[in-house]
Design a protein around this motif. Structure first.
Motif, PDB file in Angstrom:
ATOM      1  N   ALA A  82     -16.807  13.679  -2.386  1.00 29.07           N
ATOM      2  CA  ALA A  82     -16.801  14.632  -1.264  1.00 29.07           C
ATOM      3  C   ALA A  82     -15.371  15.075  -0.944  1.00 29.07           C
ATOM      4  O   ALA A  82     -15.131  16.252  -0.644  1.00 29.07           O
ATOM      5  N   ILE A  83     -14.415  14.164  -1.008  1.00 24.49           N
ATOM      6  CA  ILE A  83     -13.013  14.548  -0.776  1.00 24.49           C
ATOM      7  C   ILE A  83     -12.596  15.552  -1.839  1.00 24.49           C
ATOM      8  O   ILE A  83     -11.959  16.570  -1.558  1.00 24.49           O
ATOM      9  N   ASP A  84     -12.979  15.266  -3.074  1.00 18.66           N
ATOM     10  CA  ASP A  84     -12.617  16.133  -4.191  1.00 18.66           C
ATOM     11  C   ASP A  84     -13.108  17.560  -3.968  1.00 18.66           C
ATOM     12  O   ASP A  84     -12.389  18.527  -4.204  1.00 18.66           O
ATOM     13  N   SER A  85     -14.343  17.686  -3.480  1.00 22.44           N
ATOM     14  CA  SER A  85     -14.891  19.047  -3.399  1.00 22.44           C
ATOM     15  C   SER A  85     -14.618  19.727  -2.061  1.00 22.44           C
ATOM     16  O   SER A  85     -14.630  20.950  -2.000  1.00 22.44           O
ATOM     17  N   ALA A  86     -14.344  18.969  -0.983  1.00 29.25           N
ATOM     18  CA  ALA A  86     -14.322  19.627   0.327  1.00 29.25           C
ATOM     19  C   ALA A  86     -12.999  19.545   1.083  1.00 29.25           C
ATOM     20  O   ALA A  86     -12.745  20.381   1.957  1.00 29.25           O
ATOM     21  N   ALA A  87     -12.152  18.573   0.786  1.00 30.37           N
ATOM     22  CA  ALA A  87     -10.953  18.375   1.614  1.00 30.37           C
ATOM     23  C   ALA A  87      -9.905  19.456   1.343  1.00 30.37           C
ATOM     24  O   ALA A  87     -10.024  20.226   0.382  1.00 30.37           O
ATOM     25  N   ALA A  88      -8.890  19.506   2.193  1.00 27.62           N
ATOM     26  CA  ALA A  88      -7.796  20.474   2.020  1.00 27.62           C
ATOM     27  C   ALA A  88      -7.016  20.143   0.752  1.00 27.62           C
ATOM     28  O   ALA A  88      -7.031  19.006   0.272  1.00 27.62           O
ATOM     29  N   LYS A  89      -6.316  21.137   0.236  1.00 25.73           N
ATOM     30  CA  LYS A  89      -5.559  20.968  -1.020  1.00 25.73           C
ATOM     31  C   LYS A  89      -4.481  19.886  -0.890  1.00 25.73           C
ATOM     32  O   LYS A  89      -4.105  19.257  -1.875  1.00 25.73           O
ATOM     33  N   ASP A  90      -3.960  19.711   0.336  1.00 22.53           N
ATOM     34  CA  ASP A  90      -2.868  18.735   0.513  1.00 22.53           C
ATOM     35  C   ASP A  90      -3.373  17.377   1.022  1.00 22.53           C
ATOM     36  O   ASP A  90      -2.590  16.596   1.558  1.00 22.53           O
ATOM     37  N   VAL A  91      -4.680  17.120   0.856  1.00 19.57           N
ATOM     38  CA  VAL A  91      -5.261  15.910   1.471  1.00 19.57           C
ATOM     39  C   VAL A  91      -4.525  14.637   1.031  1.00 19.57           C
ATOM     40  O   VAL A  91      -4.093  14.503  -0.113  1.00 19.57           O
ATOM     41  N   ARG A  92      -4.379  13.725   1.998  1.00 18.56           N
ATOM     42  CA  ARG A  92      -3.894  12.377   1.698  1.00 18.56           C
ATOM     43  C   ARG A  92      -4.914  11.390   2.268  1.00 18.56           C
ATOM     44  O   ARG A  92      -5.458  11.613   3.358  1.00 18.56           O
ATOM     45  N   VAL A  93      -5.158  10.323   1.525  1.00 15.85           N
ATOM     46  CA  VAL A  93      -6.255   9.415   1.849  1.00 15.85           C
ATOM     47  C   VAL A  93      -5.710   7.997   2.009  1.00 15.85           C
ATOM     48  O   VAL A  93      -4.975   7.517   1.138  1.00 15.85           O
ATOM     49  N   VAL A  94      -6.058   7.361   3.116  1.00 16.08           N
ATOM     50  CA  VAL A  94      -5.666   5.957   3.332  1.00 16.08           C
ATOM     51  C   VAL A  94      -6.956   5.130   3.405  1.00 16.08           C
ATOM     52  O   VAL A  94      -7.794   5.371   4.271  1.00 16.08           O
ATOM     53  N   VAL A  95      -7.098   4.173   2.502  1.00 19.59           N
ATOM     54  CA  VAL A  95      -8.296   3.331   2.501  1.00 19.59           C
ATOM     55  C   VAL A  95      -7.991   2.011   3.200  1.00 19.59           C
ATOM     56  O   VAL A  95      -7.055   1.295   2.826  1.00 19.59           O
ATOM     57  N   VAL A  96      -8.786   1.735   4.229  1.00 23.50           N
ATOM     58  CA  VAL A  96      -8.648   0.500   5.015  1.00 23.50           C
ATOM     59  C   VAL A  96      -9.794  -0.459   4.692  1.00 23.50           C
ATOM     60  O   VAL A  96      -9.610  -1.671   4.597  1.00 23.50           O
ATOM     61  N   GLY A  97     -11.000   0.096   4.513  1.00 23.76           N
ATOM     62  CA  GLY A  97     -12.195  -0.725   4.277  1.00 23.76           C
ATOM     63  C   GLY A  97     -12.025  -1.597   3.040  1.00 23.76           C
ATOM     64  O   GLY A  97     -11.553  -1.132   1.999  1.00 23.76           O
ATOM     65  N   ASN A  98     -12.410  -2.832   3.154  1.00 23.22           N
ATOM     66  CA  ASN A  98     -12.181  -3.803   2.071  1.00 23.22           C
ATOM     67  C   ASN A  98     -13.300  -3.833   1.031  1.00 23.22           C
ATOM     68  O   ASN A  98     -14.429  -3.523   1.367  1.00 23.22           O
ATOM     69  N   PRO A  99     -12.977  -4.247  -0.168  1.00 20.49           N
ATOM     70  CA  PRO A  99     -11.644  -4.570  -0.699  1.00 20.49           C
ATOM     71  C   PRO A  99     -10.854  -3.284  -0.950  1.00 20.49           C
ATOM     72  O   PRO A  99     -11.171  -2.521  -1.866  1.00 20.49           O
ATOM     73  N   CYS A 100      -9.829  -3.054  -0.116  1.00 22.13           N
ATOM     74  CA  CYS A 100      -9.272  -1.699  -0.006  1.00 22.13           C
ATOM     75  C   CYS A 100      -8.606  -1.197  -1.286  1.00 22.13           C
ATOM     76  O   CYS A 100      -8.720  -0.012  -1.605  1.00 22.13           O
ATOM     77  N   ASN A 101      -7.934  -2.068  -2.035  1.00 24.74           N
ATOM     78  CA  ASN A 101      -7.287  -1.568  -3.271  1.00 24.74           C
ATOM     79  C   ASN A 101      -8.330  -0.996  -4.227  1.00 24.74           C
ATOM     80  O   ASN A 101      -8.166   0.105  -4.767  1.00 24.74           O
TER      81      ASN A 101
END
Ligand code: NAX
Length: 329
Positions: free
Chosen positions: A117-136
């Motif tokens: 969904a990020i790939d198809s809908a987010a802005a071109k400059d999107v940055r994503v921070v994953v908190v939910g575990n196991p986050c890496n």
């Protein structure tokens, strides 16, 4: 006032989400002249609770809050539409008796749909921070499912570990926490992480010059940081929430501002092979940011103790990646 930016938070009605969204709306993170439109994302059954969060946001009357979009996780493309930042907090927390491998299998699928969904809908400059575990590994899954988003836009949170480590070092040295700099967290956000006291400084001096108790540094210090999450659960009866939200916001702030000389930002990012880590693995490194771009702090010479710790956390991340191979296109 600038044009608004859009910031999505998944799991926005959960305990970390609740401790995050008000601070995002307040102007604290992006500045008093930067309006923010919040995209709050929740499971369908939590949309009622999310309405309550929305009411409270309205009741704060933040001048920087330019709008609120609420979406259920069934409509992720709408949820992430034109978003400049996505904070992925929503996921299933680990339950008693659950192994780490089980958690990867439960939460992994959430991150395939998130990535797509990020790939198809987010802005071109999107940055994503994953908190939910196991986050890496969740970050790895989302990134691999979003081929059009450059790999330097993906982050998994090790900042809570950095903050925890800085605080422990400050208390041991009897110095204010602000005097502790350059605390790098290497590897996985898990009990194998390596909080690198050898590179850290207190009042500009190497930690090992200020704290002479090597046994404490190599033993109790590392263990306290690695197991802090469990200690908070034991004491509070609930997992870290305000400190986790604070660390997520610290991560964003550190990426959009230049890093102070002699300091670093601990974040897990897509490895380019630095320090012998497999290319493409989401691995915790010390970064230096210029406010727009970042790079991995290079040229650190690790001693045998550090090399052994980094090898262990690297192996754990390889095992996690292997456990979700079917979710990586
Ligand atoms: P909560 O259970 O309080 O909140 C999680 C929220 O996410 C719930 O409201 C739930 O409805 C929602 N949710 C679940 N699946 C979702 C999905 N597919 N889409 C959207 N929303 C969804 O947990 P909380 O304490 O807020 O923790 C959230 C996550 O952060 C957990 O995975 C937890 O393990 C992780 N943590 C990560 C830390 C880190 O340093 N990286 C530290 C703190 C925390 O343990």
């Amino acid at each position: 006032m600038k044009a608004p930016i859009r910031v999505a938070v998944t799991g926005a009605a959960g305990q970390i989400g609740y401790a995050t969204v008000f601070r995002l709306a307040s102007g604290e993170v992006f500045g008093p002249d930067q309006p923010v439109i919040l995209h709050l994302v929740e499971l369908p059954q939590a949309m009622g609770a999310l309405d309550g969060v929305h009411m409270e946001l309205d009741d704060c009357a933040f001048p920087t809050l330019a709008g609120v979009v609420k979406e259920s996780s069934d409509n992720l493309e709408k949820a992430f539409a034109d978003c400049n930042w996505v904070l992925c907090v929503g996921s299933v927390p680990r339950k008693a008796g659950m192994e780490r491998g089980d958690l990867v299998r439960v939460n992994g699928p959430i991150f395939t749909s998130t990535g797509k969904a990020i790939d198809s809908a987010a802005a071109k400059d999107v940055r994503v921070v994953v908190v939910g575990n196991p986050c890496n590994t969740n970050c790895l899954i989302a990134m691999e499912n979003a081929p059009s988003v450059p790999r330097d836009r993906w982050f998994a949170m090790t900042r809570l570990d950095q903050n925890r480590a800085a605080s422990q070092l400050a208390q041991k040295a009897g110095r204010p926490v602000g005097s502790v700099k350059n605390v790098a967290i290497w590897g996985n956000h898990s009990a194998t992480q390596y909080p690198d006291f050898y590179q850290a400084r207190i009042d500009g001096k190497p930690v090992t010059d200020v704290i002479s108790d090597q046994a404490w540094l190599q033993g109790e210090f590392i263990e306290t940081v690695q197991k802090r999450g469990a200690a908070v659960i034991k004491a509070r009866g609930a997992s870290s929430a305000a400190s986790a939200a604070n660390a997520a916001l610290d991560t964003v702030k550190s990426l959009i501002r230049p890093t102070d000389m002699g300091d670093c930002v601990s974040v897990a990012v897509c490895s380019d092979g630095s320090y012998g880590v497999d290319d493409g693995l989401v691995f915790g490194y010390p970064l230096v940011s210029d406010g727009t771009n970042w790079k991995i702090d290079q040229g650190i010479e690790h001693n045998d103790f550090a090399k052994q710790k980094i090898a262990a956390t690297l192996q754990e991340l390889r095992d996690e990646r292997d456990a979700v191979k079917d979710l990586l296109p």
